[in-house]
Design a protein around this motif. Structure first.
Motif, short mmCIF file in Angstrom:
data_model
loop_
_atom_site.label_atom_id
_atom_site.label_comp_id
_atom_site.label_asym_id
_atom_site.label_seq_id
_atom_site.Cartn_x
_atom_site.Cartn_y
_atom_site.Cartn_z
N PHE A 88 0.83 -1.20 0.00
CA PHE A 88 0.00 0.00 0.00
C PHE A 88 0.87 1.25 0.00
O PHE A 88 0.62 2.18 -0.75
CB PHE A 88 -0.94 0.01 1.21
N ALA A 89 1.89 1.26 0.83
CA ALA A 89 2.79 2.42 0.91
C ALA A 89 3.51 2.64 -0.42
O ALA A 89 3.65 3.78 -0.88
CB ALA A 89 3.80 2.24 2.04
N GLN A 90 3.93 1.57 -1.06
CA GLN A 90 4.59 1.68 -2.36
C GLN A 90 3.63 2.22 -3.41
O GLN A 90 3.99 3.05 -4.24
CB GLN A 90 5.15 0.33 -2.79
N SER A 91 2.40 1.74 -3.37
CA SER A 91 1.39 2.20 -4.31
C SER A 91 1.07 3.68 -4.11
O SER A 91 0.94 4.44 -5.07
CB SER A 91 0.12 1.37 -4.14
N LEU B 152 3.07 5.94 -2.74
CA LEU B 152 4.24 6.70 -3.18
C LEU B 152 4.28 6.81 -4.70
O LEU B 152 4.54 7.88 -5.26
CB LEU B 152 5.53 6.05 -2.67
N HIS B 153 3.97 5.72 -5.38
CA HIS B 153 3.95 5.74 -6.85
C HIS B 153 2.90 6.74 -7.35
O HIS B 153 3.16 7.50 -8.29
CB HIS B 153 3.66 4.35 -7.40
N SER B 154 1.73 6.76 -6.73
CA SER B 154 0.68 7.70 -7.12
C SER B 154 1.11 9.13 -6.90
O SER B 154 0.88 10.01 -7.75
CB SER B 154 -0.61 7.42 -6.33
N MET B 155 1.75 9.40 -5.79
CA MET B 155 2.23 10.75 -5.49
C MET B 155 3.28 11.19 -6.50
O MET B 155 3.27 12.33 -6.97
CB MET B 155 2.77 10.81 -4.06
N LEU B 156 4.18 10.30 -6.83
CA LEU B 156 5.22 10.61 -7.81
C LEU B 156 4.62 10.85 -9.20
O LEU B 156 5.06 11.73 -9.93
CB LEU B 156 6.27 9.50 -7.87
N SER B 157 3.59 10.09 -9.53
CA SER B 157 2.92 10.26 -10.82
C SER B 157 2.24 11.62 -10.90
O SER B 157 2.32 12.31 -11.93
CB SER B 157 1.90 9.15 -11.05
N LEU B 158 1.57 12.02 -9.83
CA LEU B 158 0.92 13.34 -9.80
C LEU B 158 1.97 14.45 -9.91
O LEU B 158 1.77 15.43 -10.62
CB LEU B 158 0.11 13.52 -8.51
N ARG B 159 3.07 14.28 -9.21
CA ARG B 159 4.13 15.28 -9.28
C ARG B 159 4.68 15.39 -10.70
O ARG B 159 4.92 16.48 -11.20
CB ARG B 159 5.25 14.91 -8.29
N ARG B 160 4.85 14.26 -11.36
CA ARG B 160 5.37 14.28 -12.73
C ARG B 160 4.39 14.98 -13.67
O ARG B 160 4.79 15.78 -14.52
CB ARG B 160 5.65 12.87 -13.23
N LEU B 161 3.10 14.72 -13.51
CA LEU B 161 2.10 15.40 -14.32
C LEU B 161 2.18 16.90 -14.12
O LEU B 161 2.10 17.68 -15.06
CB LEU B 161 0.69 14.91 -13.99
N PHE B 162 2.32 17.32 -12.86
CA PHE B 162 2.39 18.75 -12.56
C PHE B 162 3.66 19.37 -13.13
O PHE B 162 3.62 20.42 -13.76
CB PHE B 162 2.31 18.98 -11.06
N ASN B 163 4.79 18.72 -12.91
CA ASN B 163 6.09 19.28 -13.33
C ASN B 163 6.23 19.36 -14.85
O ASN B 163 6.87 20.27 -15.36
CB ASN B 163 7.24 18.47 -12.75
N THR B 164 5.64 18.41 -15.56
CA THR B 164 5.80 18.38 -17.01
C THR B 164 4.65 19.03 -17.75
O THR B 164 4.80 19.40 -18.92
CB THR B 164 5.93 16.94 -17.53
N GLY B 165 3.49 19.15 -17.10
CA GLY B 165 2.31 19.66 -17.79
C GLY B 165 1.70 18.65 -18.74
O GLY B 165 0.78 18.95 -19.49
N MET B 166 2.22 17.42 -18.70
CA MET B 166 1.75 16.36 -19.57
C MET B 166 0.24 16.14 -19.37
O MET B 166 -0.24 16.07 -18.25
CB MET B 166 2.51 15.07 -19.26
N TYR B 167 -0.48 16.08 -20.47
CA TYR B 167 -1.92 15.84 -20.51
C TYR B 167 -2.75 16.94 -19.85
O TYR B 167 -3.92 16.75 -19.54
CB TYR B 167 -2.28 14.49 -19.87
N SER B 168 -2.16 18.11 -19.63
CA SER B 168 -2.93 19.20 -19.01
C SER B 168 -4.04 19.64 -19.97
O SER B 168 -3.88 19.59 -21.19
CB SER B 168 -2.03 20.38 -18.65
N ASP B 169 -5.15 20.05 -19.40
CA ASP B 169 -6.29 20.46 -20.21
C ASP B 169 -6.90 21.78 -19.71
O ASP B 169 -8.02 22.13 -20.06
CB ASP B 169 -7.35 19.37 -20.25
#
Length: 92
Positions: free
Chosen positions: A5-8, A10-27
């Motif tokens: 659960f903790a790994q999952s 952390l992975h979700s948090m990192l994914s959200l951070r990557r979306l924010f930092n890159t602007g990938m798929y922003s709408d």
């Protein structure tokens, strides 16, 4: 099981951070203080009734995909975007 659960999480948090930092798929774009923040409607609308209304109702922001907050304090808007978009997680 707790470790998985903790790994999952952390992975979700990192994914959200990557979306924010890159602007990938922003709408959606928030404009304030000469800055443009590429963000994601689904994240903001589920975390803020203001953004939900702006994205859902027949306002110009919903049609153009741009929310102009130029009349607001630029530093406050930047902090709000970080907090609402990635929950303020300090994961790099």
């Amino acid at each position: 099981m707790l470790r998985t659960f903790a790994q999952s999480l952390l992975h979700s948090m990192l994914s959200l951070r990557r979306l924010f930092n890159t602007g990938m798929y922003s709408d959606l774009t928030i404009v304030c203080g000469g800055k443009r923040y590429p963000v994601h409607r689904a994240l903001l609308a589920t975390r803020s009734s203001f953004f939900e209304g702006a994205c859902r109702n027949p306002f110009v922001e919903a049609e153009t995909g741009v929310i102009d907050l130029s009349e607001d304090d630029a530093e406050a808007v930047e902090h709000m975007v970080h907090c609402k978009h990635d929950n303020g997680n300090a994961i790099d």
